[in-house]
Design a protein around this motif. Sequence first.
Motif, mmCIF file in Angstrom:
data_model
loop_
_atom_site.group_PDB
_atom_site.id
_atom_site.type_symbol
_atom_site.label_atom_id
_atom_site.label_comp_id
_atom_site.label_asym_id
_atom_site.label_seq_id
_atom_site.Cartn_x
_atom_site.Cartn_y
_atom_site.Cartn_z
ATOM 1 N N ALA A 55 0.851 -1.191 0.000
ATOM 2 C CA ALA A 55 0.000 0.000 0.000
ATOM 3 C C ALA A 55 0.884 1.238 0.000
ATOM 4 C CB ALA A 55 -0.918 0.009 1.221
ATOM 5 N N GLY A 56 0.361 2.304 -0.569
ATOM 6 C CA GLY A 56 1.105 3.550 -0.595
ATOM 7 C C GLY A 56 0.926 4.344 0.681
ATOM 8 N N PRO A 57 1.705 5.413 0.862
ATOM 9 C CA PRO A 57 1.577 6.232 2.068
ATOM 10 C C PRO A 57 0.288 7.041 2.080
ATOM 11 C CG PRO A 57 3.133 7.221 0.540
ATOM 12 C CD PRO A 57 2.772 5.887 -0.033
ATOM 13 N N SER A 58 -0.211 7.292 3.294
ATOM 14 C CA SER A 58 -1.269 8.281 3.457
ATOM 15 C C SER A 58 -0.647 9.665 3.288
ATOM 16 C CB SER A 58 -1.891 8.149 4.853
ATOM 17 O OG SER A 58 -0.877 8.305 5.848
ATOM 18 N N ARG A 59 -1.452 10.684 3.357
ATOM 19 C CA ARG A 59 -0.889 12.032 3.311
ATOM 20 C C ARG A 59 -0.245 12.352 4.659
ATOM 21 N NH1 ARG A 59 -2.126 14.910 -1.222
ATOM 22 N NH2 ARG A 59 -1.324 16.812 -0.235
ATOM 23 N N TRP A 60 0.827 13.098 4.612
ATOM 24 C CA TRP A 60 1.569 13.461 5.807
ATOM 25 C C TRP A 60 0.652 14.149 6.828
ATOM 26 C CZ3 TRP A 60 2.594 18.329 7.948
ATOM 27 C CH2 TRP A 60 3.567 18.349 8.948
ATOM 28 N N GLY A 61 0.736 13.681 8.072
ATOM 29 C CA GLY A 61 0.046 14.341 9.169
ATOM 30 C C GLY A 61 -1.432 14.083 9.282
ATOM 31 N N THR A 62 -1.973 13.108 8.544
ATOM 32 C CA THR A 62 -3.430 12.922 8.518
ATOM 33 C C THR A 62 -3.911 11.701 9.289
ATOM 34 O OG1 THR A 62 -3.274 11.696 6.425
ATOM 35 C CG2 THR A 62 -3.615 14.077 6.279
ATOM 36 N N ASP A 63 -3.020 10.977 9.943
ATOM 37 C CA ASP A 63 -3.429 9.774 10.662
ATOM 38 C C ASP A 63 -3.624 10.065 12.152
ATOM 39 O OD1 ASP A 63 -3.312 7.746 8.502
ATOM 40 O OD2 ASP A 63 -1.201 8.327 8.445
ATOM 41 N N ARG A 64 -4.275 9.131 12.820
ATOM 42 C CA ARG A 64 -4.520 9.258 14.266
ATOM 43 C C ARG A 64 -3.238 8.958 15.035
ATOM 44 N NH1 ARG A 64 -5.842 5.822 18.494
ATOM 45 N NH2 ARG A 64 -5.619 4.024 17.104
ATOM 46 N N ALA A 65 -2.994 9.701 16.085
ATOM 47 C CA ALA A 65 -1.811 9.488 16.924
ATOM 48 C C ALA A 65 -2.087 8.363 17.916
ATOM 49 C CB ALA A 65 -1.428 10.771 17.635
ATOM 50 N N GLY A 66 -2.121 7.149 17.425
ATOM 51 C CA GLY A 66 -2.370 5.989 18.271
ATOM 52 C C GLY A 66 -1.833 4.730 17.612
ATOM 53 N N TRP A 67 -1.596 3.722 18.424
ATOM 54 C CA TRP A 67 -1.072 2.454 17.900
ATOM 55 C C TRP A 67 -2.183 1.597 17.332
ATOM 56 C CZ3 TRP A 67 3.760 2.942 17.242
ATOM 57 C CH2 TRP A 67 4.585 3.583 18.174
ATOM 58 N N LEU A 68 -1.834 0.754 16.384
ATOM 59 C CA LEU A 68 -2.751 -0.245 15.885
ATOM 60 C C LEU A 68 -2.871 -1.381 16.902
ATOM 61 C CD1 LEU A 68 -1.520 -0.515 12.185
ATOM 62 C CD2 LEU A 68 -3.477 0.793 13.043
ATOM 63 N N PRO A 69 -3.995 -2.097 16.931
ATOM 64 C CA PRO A 69 -4.105 -3.252 17.842
ATOM 65 C C PRO A 69 -3.039 -4.286 17.493
ATOM 66 C CG PRO A 69 -6.250 -2.660 16.937
ATOM 67 C CD PRO A 69 -5.223 -1.887 16.148
ATOM 68 N N ARG A 70 -2.468 -4.915 18.512
ATOM 69 C CA ARG A 70 -1.485 -5.968 18.262
ATOM 70 C C ARG A 70 -2.210 -7.244 17.854
ATOM 71 N NH1 ARG A 70 2.069 -3.875 22.689
ATOM 72 N NH2 ARG A 70 3.933 -3.099 21.646
#
Length: 449
Positions: free
Chosen positions: A434-449
């Motif tokens: 998959a390609g990158p999202s746009r810079w700075g647009t994601d949630r500041a949290g970890w994905l579930p393990r």
Amino acid sequence: MTIGEERDSGTAQAWEALGGAPELVGRVRLRGVGDLGEGPLPVAELARATVAACALAAGELAAGRAGGGVEDVAPPVVDEGAVATAFVSERHLRVEGRAPVTFAPLSGFWRTADGWVRTHANYPHHEAALVRALRLPSATPEAVRAAVGGRTAVEVQELAYAEGGLAVAVAREYGDPQPLLEPVRETGARGRTLGPAPAGRPAAGVRVLDLTRVIAGPVATRTLGLLGADVLRIDPPGLPEADDAYADTGFGKRSALLDLAAAEDRAVFERLLAEADVVVAGYRPGALERYGFGARELLERWPGLVVAELCAWGWRARGPWAERRGFDSLVQAGYGIAAACAGPGGVPGVLPAQALDHGTGYLVAAGVLRALAEGGGRGLRFSLAGTGSWLVRGLARTGGGAGGSYAAEPWLRVTPSGYGVLRHAASPFGEWGAGPSRWGTDRAGWLPR
């Protein structure tokens, strides 16, 4: 050339610096042929060795997570064509068919009264600082040329740095020796226990907090992301990244914005740190310390972390240089590499790739993987100058490849992204998917393990 019976000397040097078991070096297999151009320095050998060392570190972590030891590390295969293509990934990038902007008009070599100076003004705030420092009537190459022609190179350099800009006098001799890797601290604590990992994803489940910009650090973290890590890049909202730079290096990660001077964002950042396994920090020395998040503070509060720091000029640089900003092109200039690559008439030249950036990136990833394999709880330091020192003093030309002609096309991919359709270089370690999202647009949290 296949390396098995005969060890590649560059890979052996990099692996030794990383503290790896020497018997593993002979397992590396090379195939194919690459092309990083002709020149006076062994850039192809640097590229091959840094990727091979990272491949060995990935194999070591995979074996350890499966309950095995050194004897169980699978022989890694390094394709020279993939390496050569990845080392100039920014040149192969196309964003919706458009070539990226690499160097701005005020970035480059300029003749001074006593030699040459190299400027870097790709970011608007660096361009503005250069304009202020030189009191330019306009932000044009002609104005820069006129302003520096009557000054010494060091004078231009110091004027620029005093204003927060970037300019480096072109050195005629190689800089002081710097280590390729500097292990700075082992806490004695162990990080989170890592269980078995899926095939090809030895860093699966590892949480990496990415505090890096531009090329070297982002190359390290995009590599860790491809190898399975959950990589979250954090940037301050007032310091935007160039879209083209992030389109190239934003693979394998997510990107969020936090202002560490704001109490609410700082609390979010501390929660991320409490659940992280790795921090990769690429800001100049002292930048994170003023918020209380320098490597020493991080390891005191979270002793099981792996903290990898990288800087431009080296942690043992003289005078003010250790704390100064820098980029690959500037380190090439200040370390004597640009002079060694000079063309007719003594005009400074450049390496055929931003090899200090890319090579350091793969070394950082390798160092992180090795530290995880050994249980975590340690700090590591890398620098562009350290990689440059190795390039000019430690590496030798050895040749390589299995013969034939090189073409980049087998290693180019087309992938949708937050920036539109990208044509980009593949990783030497596989496919991102998959390609990158746009810079700075994601949630500041970890994905579930």
